[in-house]
Design a protein around this motif. Structure first.
Motif, PDB file in Angstrom:
ATOM      1  N   PHE A   1      44.639  44.613  31.620  1.00  0.00           N
ATOM      2  CA  PHE A   1      45.551  43.478  31.519  1.00  0.00           C
ATOM      3  C   PHE A   1      46.570  43.485  32.662  1.00  0.00           C
ATOM      4  O   PHE A   1      46.764  42.485  33.343  1.00  0.00           O
ATOM      5  N   LEU A   2      47.208  44.637  32.875  1.00  0.00           N
ATOM      6  CA  LEU A   2      48.197  44.684  33.954  1.00  0.00           C
ATOM      7  C   LEU A   2      47.541  44.556  35.324  1.00  0.00           C
ATOM      8  O   LEU A   2      48.098  43.959  36.238  1.00  0.00           O
ATOM      9  N   ASN A   3      46.325  45.109  35.443  1.00  0.00           N
ATOM     10  CA  ASN A   3      45.608  44.995  36.707  1.00  0.00           C
ATOM     11  C   ASN A   3      45.307  43.544  37.051  1.00  0.00           C
ATOM     12  O   ASN A   3      45.460  43.122  38.190  1.00  0.00           O
ATOM     13  N   LEU A   4      44.847  42.791  36.054  1.00  0.00           N
ATOM     14  CA  LEU A   4      44.521  41.386  36.316  1.00  0.00           C
ATOM     15  C   LEU A   4      45.781  40.635  36.743  1.00  0.00           C
ATOM     16  O   LEU A   4      45.722  39.702  37.530  1.00  0.00           O
TER      17      LEU A   4
ATOM     18  N   GLY B   1      48.300  49.978  36.459  1.00  0.00           N
ATOM     19  CA  GLY B   1      47.272  50.248  35.459  1.00  0.00           C
ATOM     20  C   GLY B   1      47.693  51.363  34.510  1.00  0.00           C
ATOM     21  O   GLY B   1      47.515  51.270  33.296  1.00  0.00           O
ATOM     22  N   ALA B   2      48.287  52.420  35.078  1.00  0.00           N
ATOM     23  CA  ALA B   2      48.719  53.551  34.260  1.00  0.00           C
ATOM     24  C   ALA B   2      49.838  53.126  33.304  1.00  0.00           C
ATOM     25  O   ALA B   2      49.863  53.530  32.135  1.00  0.00           O
TER      26      ALA B   2
ATOM     27  N   PRO C   1      42.541  61.774  31.182  1.00  0.00           N
ATOM     28  CA  PRO C   1      41.461  60.793  30.972  1.00  0.00           C
ATOM     29  C   PRO C   1      41.973  59.363  31.083  1.00  0.00           C
ATOM     30  O   PRO C   1      41.286  58.500  31.634  1.00  0.00           O
ATOM     31  N   GLY C   2      43.191  59.134  30.592  1.00  0.00           N
ATOM     32  CA  GLY C   2      43.767  57.786  30.685  1.00  0.00           C
ATOM     33  C   GLY C   2      43.938  57.356  32.125  1.00  0.00           C
ATOM     34  O   GLY C   2      43.669  56.204  32.479  1.00  0.00           O
ATOM     35  N   TYR C   3      44.367  58.283  32.975  1.00  0.00           N
ATOM     36  CA  TYR C   3      44.549  57.931  34.382  1.00  0.00           C
ATOM     37  C   TYR C   3      43.204  57.633  35.042  1.00  0.00           C
ATOM     38  O   TYR C   3      43.088  56.702  35.845  1.00  0.00           O
ATOM     39  N   VAL C   4      42.198  58.417  34.684  1.00  0.00           N
ATOM     40  CA  VAL C   4      40.863  58.158  35.234  1.00  0.00           C
ATOM     41  C   VAL C   4      40.355  56.788  34.762  1.00  0.00           C
ATOM     42  O   VAL C   4      39.785  56.015  35.535  1.00  0.00           O
ATOM     43  N   VAL C   5      40.607  56.475  33.480  1.00  0.00           N
ATOM     44  CA  VAL C   5      40.234  55.149  32.963  1.00  0.00           C
ATOM     45  C   VAL C   5      40.945  54.067  33.773  1.00  0.00           C
ATOM     46  O   VAL C   5      40.332  53.084  34.213  1.00  0.00           O
ATOM     47  N   ALA C   6      42.247  54.262  34.012  1.00  0.00           N
ATOM     48  CA  ALA C   6      43.015  53.273  34.779  1.00  0.00           C
ATOM     49  C   ALA C   6      42.442  53.123  36.187  1.00  0.00           C
ATOM     50  O   ALA C   6      42.357  52.008  36.719  1.00  0.00           O
ATOM     51  N   MET C   7      42.024  54.232  36.797  1.00  0.00           N
ATOM     52  CA  MET C   7      41.454  54.160  38.150  1.00  0.00           C
ATOM     53  C   MET C   7      40.121  53.412  38.152  1.00  0.00           C
ATOM     54  O   MET C   7      39.859  52.607  39.042  1.00  0.00           O
ATOM     55  N   VAL C   8      39.287  53.706  37.163  1.00  0.00           N
ATOM     56  CA  VAL C   8      37.982  53.029  37.094  1.00  0.00           C
ATOM     57  C   VAL C   8      38.185  51.527  36.914  1.00  0.00           C
ATOM     58  O   VAL C   8      37.542  50.705  37.579  1.00  0.00           O
ATOM     59  N   ILE C   9      39.115  51.163  36.024  1.00  0.00           N
ATOM     60  CA  ILE C   9      39.393  49.741  35.796  1.00  0.00           C
ATOM     61  C   ILE C   9      39.932  49.107  37.085  1.00  0.00           C
ATOM     62  O   ILE C   9      39.531  47.997  37.465  1.00  0.00           O
TER      63      ILE C   9
ATOM     64  N   LEU D   1      41.925  51.464  24.140  1.00  0.00           N
ATOM     65  CA  LEU D   1      43.218  50.776  24.239  1.00  0.00           C
ATOM     66  C   LEU D   1      43.809  50.954  25.628  1.00  0.00           C
ATOM     67  O   LEU D   1      44.367  50.021  26.205  1.00  0.00           O
ATOM     68  N   MET D   2      43.666  52.166  26.171  1.00  0.00           N
ATOM     69  CA  MET D   2      44.185  52.404  27.519  1.00  0.00           C
ATOM     70  C   MET D   2      43.460  51.513  28.525  1.00  0.00           C
ATOM     71  O   MET D   2      44.070  50.974  29.440  1.00  0.00           O
ATOM     72  N   ALA D   3      42.151  51.364  28.339  1.00  0.00           N
ATOM     73  CA  ALA D   3      41.378  50.511  29.256  1.00  0.00           C
ATOM     74  C   ALA D   3      41.863  49.068  29.175  1.00  0.00           C
ATOM     75  O   ALA D   3      42.030  48.400  30.199  1.00  0.00           O
TER      76      ALA D   3
END
Lengths: 292, 135
Positions: free
Chosen positions: A178-181, A281-282, A243-251, A171-173
Motif C-alpha cells: 500500500f505505501l509502495n503504491l 515499505g518497511a 522476514p518483514g524487511y525481506v517481504v518489503a524489499m520483494v514488494i 499483513l506486512m506485505a
C-alpha cells in the motif's frame, strides 16, 4: 453490527448494504486520494506495460480476498463472503477512481479508451485496498473479536505452518504494497536512489530495519505485540522484523518492475531504488501489523 | 490483531519454519549489506560517460526518425542528458535535432529518437551527448 462489516450483503435491510457501500467508498477515497492526485500515476496510465498492469490487477484479487477474510469479520462468514466483499471493494474502487479522475479533468474525450482504462485500473488497486481497510476501520470496534476465532482455528492444527505467522507476513506485505503504491510512481524514488552513495544506502537499510522493529515493539499499543519477559529481544527481530524487511524489499522490487522503473537498469541501481522504496515499505509493513 | 484478549503472537511457541524464514531473511539482508558495502568501498566515482548506438533512419509521418540507445558506462548517474544530432548535407547545410533524457543511470541505458525533416540516409550524421547535470 456484524453485517455492516461485509457491505451488508445477505441481509434484508437495504439500508445496511448502502451504509456498507458508503463506508467502502469513504475508505477508497481516504486511502486513494494521495494517488489520485499524483501526476506520475496519471501518466503511468498511458505507458505502463499492459501485461504488467494485467498481472498487478490479477494479483490484487487474491490479495483482496485474503484481506477481506482477515479483517473485521463476524465469525460466521466464510470464503464466499470474502470473495463477494473483495469483488464489491474492487468495483467500488474502480467507480471511485473513475469518478475522481473525471472530476479532476484527467479523463477527457480526446484520450484513447486504452489510456482511460489504464489510468482507472492503476488507481483502482490501492483504492480497493483502501475500500476494505476504510470500511473495517470506520465501522468501529464492534466485531474485533473475530480475529481471535480465526487465529485459534489456525493454531489448532499446529504441526503445519502456524497460520498466524503467515497472516503476520501477509499483513506486512499488504502494508508494504500500500505505501509502495503511494510513493513508487513518483520520480523522487529514483532521484533519491541516484543521489545516494553506497554508504547512504547501507544506512537506509539499517534505519529501515530499526524503524520497523521499533514501530512494533517500542511504540506498540499495549497488549498487541508485547514480548514475553523471558524471551531475548533478538528472537522477535529474527522471527518477524527481518522476514518483514525481506517481504518489503520483494514488494518494492515488484512494484518498481510493474512501473517500469527497472528496465535497462544496472543491477546496482535496481538495488538502490529497491532500498529506497523499502523505507516506506518497511514503515507500511510495521504499521499494518499494528493497525490491522 | 486483537488488542486485548489474545496473547501476542510473540509469546507463542515458534514453529521451526519461523526460525528458518528468519535465518534465510537474515542471510539475505546480510548479503544485501555486504554487496552494497563492497560496492560502496570499491567503487570509484567517475563522472558520467556516454556511448550512443543509432539505427538507420526510418520514415515516419513526422519526418525521418533515427532511434538510438544511450548507455552510461560510468559509475555515476547523469540527469537532464541533452543529446544532439546533426545531419550534414553535401552542400554544407546542417539540420539539427535534439532531445533530453531525464536520467541515464550509472551502468544503464535509455532509448530515444531524433527526428529530421529530410532523409538523412547517406548523409553524415553525428549524434552525441551535449551536456548533463548531476542529479
Amino acid at each position: 453490527m456484524g453485517t455492516a462489516a461485509n457491505f451488508g450483503q445477505g441481509t434484508d435491510d437495504p439500508r445496511q448494504f448502502i451504509v456498507g457501500l458508503a463506508r467502502g467508498a469513504a475508505g477508497a477515497l481516504l486511502f486513494g486520494v494521495p494517488m489520485l492526485m499524483t501526476m506520475e500515476l496519471w501518466q503511468m496510465g498511458f505507458y505502463i506495460d499492459r501485461s504488467r498492469l494485467l498481472l498487478l490487477l490479477l494479483v490484487n484479487i487474491p490479495l483482496l480476498i485474503l484481506l477481506a477474510r482477515r479483517i473485521g469479520f463476524e465469525k460466521t462468514t466464510g470464503w464466499l463472503q470474502a470473495v463477494r466483499d473483495a469483488v464489491t471493494a474492487y468495483a467500488l474502487a474502480i467507480f471511485i477512481s473513475a469518478a475522481v479522475l473525471l472530476l479532476f479533468a484527467d479523463l477527457r474525450l480526446e484520450l484513447s479508451l486504452s489510456a482511460v482504462v489504464g489510468k482507472v485500473a492503476i488507481q483502482a488497486v490501492p483504492a480497493s485496498i483502501g475500500a476494505l481497510l476504510g470500511r473495517a476501520q470506520l465501522q468501529g470496534g464492534g466485531d474485533s473479536g473475530s480475529d481471535d476465532e480465526e487465529d485459534e482455528g489456525g493454531e489448532a492444527d499446529s504441526g503445519t505452518l502456524s497460520s498466524s505467522y503467515s497472516h503476520e507476513l501477509f499483513l506486512m506485505a499488504v502494508g508494504a504494497l500500500f505505501l509502495n503504491l503511494n510513493v513508487a510512481p513518483t520520480e523522487e524514488i529514483i532521484l533519491i536512489a541516484y543521489k545516494m552513495s553506497g554508504f547512504h544506502a547501507l544506512a537506509c537499510v539499517v534505519v529501515s530495519i530499526l524503524i520497523m522493529h521499533g514501530f512494533v515493539y517500542a511504540v506498540a499499543f499495549k497488549g498487541s505485540h508485547e514480548l514475553p519477559p523471558d524471551t531475548p529481544w533478538w528472537h522477535a527481530l529474527i522471527r518477524f522484523t527481518l522476514p518483514g524487511y525481506v517481504v518489503a524489499m520483494v514488494i518494492s522490487l515488484y512494484v518498481l518492475w510493474t512501473f517500469g522503473r527497472l528496465d535497462d537498469t544496472a543491477m546496482m541501481q535496481v538495488l538502490m531504488a529497491t532500498i529506497v522504496l523499502s523505507f516506506p515499505g518497511a514503515i507500511g509493513a510495521a504499521a499494518a501489523r499494528l493497525i490491522l | 490483531m486483537s488488542k486485548t484478549s489474545k496473547p501476542s503472537i510473540e509469546s507463542q511457541e515458534p514453529h521451526w519454519i519461523e526460525w528458518a524464514t528468519g535465518v534465510v531473511s537474515g542471510l539475505l539482508v546480510l548479503g544485501l549489506i555486504g554487496w552494497v558495502g563492497y560496492d560502496a568501498v570499491t567503487k570509484e566515482q567517475a563522472p558520467p560517460d556516454f556511448r550512443i548506438e543509432a539505427t538507420p533512419a526510418e520514415p515516419t509521418s513526422a519526418g525521418y526518425r533515427i532511434r538510438f540507445d544511450i548507455t552510461n558506462t560510468s559509475t555515476t548517474t547523469a540527469a537532464a542528458v541533452n543529446v544532439r544530432g546533426e545531419a550534414r548535407k553535401a552542400d554544407g547545410t546542417v539540420e539539427g535535432a535534439e532531445t533530453t533524457f531525464d536520467y541515464v543511470p550509472a551502468g544503464s541505458s535509455a532509448s530515444g529518437a531524433l527526428i529530421f525533416s529530410q532523409d538523412p540516409t547517406g548523409l553524415v550524421v553525428k549524434i552525441r551527448a551535449a551536456g548533463y547535470t548531476e542529479p
